[in-house]
Motif scaffolding. Structure first.
Motif, PDB file in Angstrom:
ATOM      1  N   ASP A  61       0.838  -1.207   0.000  1.00 10.38           N
ATOM      2  CA  ASP A  61       0.000   0.000   0.000  1.00 10.38           C
ATOM      3  C   ASP A  61       0.869   1.252   0.000  1.00 10.38           C
ATOM      4  O   ASP A  61       1.732   1.419   0.862  1.00 10.38           O
ATOM      5  CB  ASP A  61      -0.914   0.030   1.233  1.00 10.38           C
ATOM      6  N   GLY A  62       0.645   2.128  -0.950  1.00  8.82           N
ATOM      7  CA  GLY A  62       1.416   3.374  -1.027  1.00  8.82           C
ATOM      8  C   GLY A  62       2.750   3.221  -1.730  1.00  8.82           C
ATOM      9  O   GLY A  62       3.476   4.192  -1.897  1.00  8.82           O
ATOM     10  N   VAL A  63       3.082   1.982  -2.137  1.00  3.87           N
ATOM     11  CA  VAL A  63       4.326   1.742  -2.893  1.00  3.87           C
ATOM     12  C   VAL A  63       3.988   1.090  -4.239  1.00  3.87           C
ATOM     13  O   VAL A  63       4.174   1.701  -5.289  1.00  3.87           O
ATOM     14  CB  VAL A  63       5.325   0.876  -2.096  1.00  3.87           C
ATOM     15  N   ASN A  78      -0.169   6.495  10.567  1.00  3.56           N
ATOM     16  CA  ASN A  78      -0.480   5.228  11.240  1.00  3.56           C
ATOM     17  C   ASN A  78      -0.457   4.038  10.300  1.00  3.56           C
ATOM     18  O   ASN A  78      -0.794   2.923  10.703  1.00  3.56           O
ATOM     19  CB  ASN A  78      -1.864   5.290  11.895  1.00  3.56           C
ATOM     20  N   GLU A  79      -0.091   4.268   9.045  1.00  5.54           N
ATOM     21  CA  GLU A  79      -0.140   3.184   8.078  1.00  5.54           C
ATOM     22  C   GLU A  79       0.750   2.041   8.545  1.00  5.54           C
ATOM     23  O   GLU A  79       1.912   2.251   8.887  1.00  5.54           O
ATOM     24  CB  GLU A  79       0.318   3.700   6.715  1.00  5.54           C
ATOM     25  N   GLY A  80       0.204   0.848   8.541  1.00 10.48           N
ATOM     26  CA  GLY A  80       0.956  -0.307   9.025  1.00 10.48           C
ATOM     27  C   GLY A  80       0.306  -0.869  10.278  1.00 10.48           C
ATOM     28  O   GLY A  80       0.391  -2.058  10.551  1.00 10.48           O
ATOM     29  N   ASN A 113       6.879   3.488   2.037  1.00  7.73           N
ATOM     30  CA  ASN A 113       6.341   4.850   1.968  1.00  7.73           C
ATOM     31  C   ASN A 113       5.950   5.400   3.336  1.00  7.73           C
ATOM     32  O   ASN A 113       5.639   6.573   3.444  1.00  7.73           O
ATOM     33  CB  ASN A 113       5.089   4.885   1.088  1.00  7.73           C
ATOM     34  N   ALA A 114       5.953   4.542   4.360  1.00 10.60           N
ATOM     35  CA  ALA A 114       5.367   4.957   5.639  1.00 10.60           C
ATOM     36  C   ALA A 114       6.376   4.847   6.777  1.00 10.60           C
ATOM     37  O   ALA A 114       7.228   3.960   6.769  1.00 10.60           O
ATOM     38  CB  ALA A 114       4.153   4.088   5.968  1.00 10.60           C
ATOM     39  N   PRO A 115       6.280   5.736   7.762  1.00 10.13           N
ATOM     40  CA  PRO A 115       7.245   5.710   8.867  1.00 10.13           C
ATOM     41  C   PRO A 115       7.343   4.358   9.574  1.00 10.13           C
ATOM     42  O   PRO A 115       8.448   3.891   9.859  1.00 10.13           O
ATOM     43  CB  PRO A 115       6.709   6.795   9.813  1.00 10.13           C
TER      44      PRO A 115
HETATM   45 CA    CA Z   1       2.827   1.280   2.842  1.00  7.77          CA
END
Ligand code: CA
Length: 219
Positions: free
Chosen positions: A10-12, A43-45, A168-170
């Protein structure tokens, strides 16, 4: 040149975050929970149930487990109604470049869709393999824990120094770094570069074209 690349989904690979954010906003407003798109990305993940609990707690609200399940189901339905996700712009160029160079391409995701391989094959024919996937079905412990990326590393047979994580996410970046792997952040959403750098990313790009250009030089 890296010998194995571990791609988040997601997001990649999939441009799904705008519709996730839309679905969250529409659903949560019905329950009186305030929500900003940034909440979704930062909060992704995390699991969706944990996101609901966290936002509610921050805002002094309480929901039973059954209510949280209802909110989660409504959000999932809303996401599908908005059309879900589509392939991330230019990620096909990145994947083809890596694949042509003979490096391994893995997907490492907290999602657990049983038909994930079929979806990837439709979007990116000939790139992914069923034995090069780490999902919640194999590793129930999610990011930011390192286990999902460690599982991919064990499976690929390469030294850690030859592996590269694309996130893509922290929380995903934290997972890649906790696994001891070179981790590239591609900032495909609404966060600031600093959000990805402070999570530990070794390098941050603003989009897939920038990653493609960098890989082209590296390769
Ligand atoms: Ca992601």
């Amino acid at each position: 040149m890296f010998k194995s690349f571990f791609f988040d989904m997601d997001g990649v690979l999939v441009d799904s975050m705008p519709n996730h954010a839309l679905a969250w906003a529409e659903t949560l407003v019905r329950y009186g929970i305030r929500f900003e798109p940034r909440d979704c990305y930062i909060n992704e993940g995390r699991t969706s149930r944990d996101v609901i609990r966290m936002l509610a707690k921050e805002q002094g609200l309480y929901f039973t487990d059954d209510e949280i399940e209802d909110i989660y189901q409504e959000k999932t339905t809303a996401y599908r109604q908005h059309g879900g996700g589509k392939p991330m712009l230019n990620v096909d160029k990145v994947l083809n470049l890596i694949h042509q160079q003979g490096a391994q391409v893995w997907v490492v995701t907290g999602g657990g869709q049983p038909d994930l391989y079929d979806q990837l094959e439709v979007s990116f024919p000939g790139i992914f393999r069923p034995d090069r996937m780490v999902t919640a079905l194999q590793v129930p412990i999610g990011k930011p824990r390192p286990e999902p990326y460690l599982k991919a590393w064990e499976g690929c047979g390469c030294a850690k120094a030859d592996c590269c994580v694309i996130e893509n996410a922290p929380l995903g970046i934290q997972a890649g770094k906790a696994a001891g792997l070179f981790t590239i952040g591609v900032n495909t959403g609404v966060l600031r570069r600093e959000d990805l750098l402070s999570a530990g990313a070794d390098i941050v790009f603003d989009n897939m074209q920038q990653l493609y250009d960098w890989l082209n030089h590296e390769i």
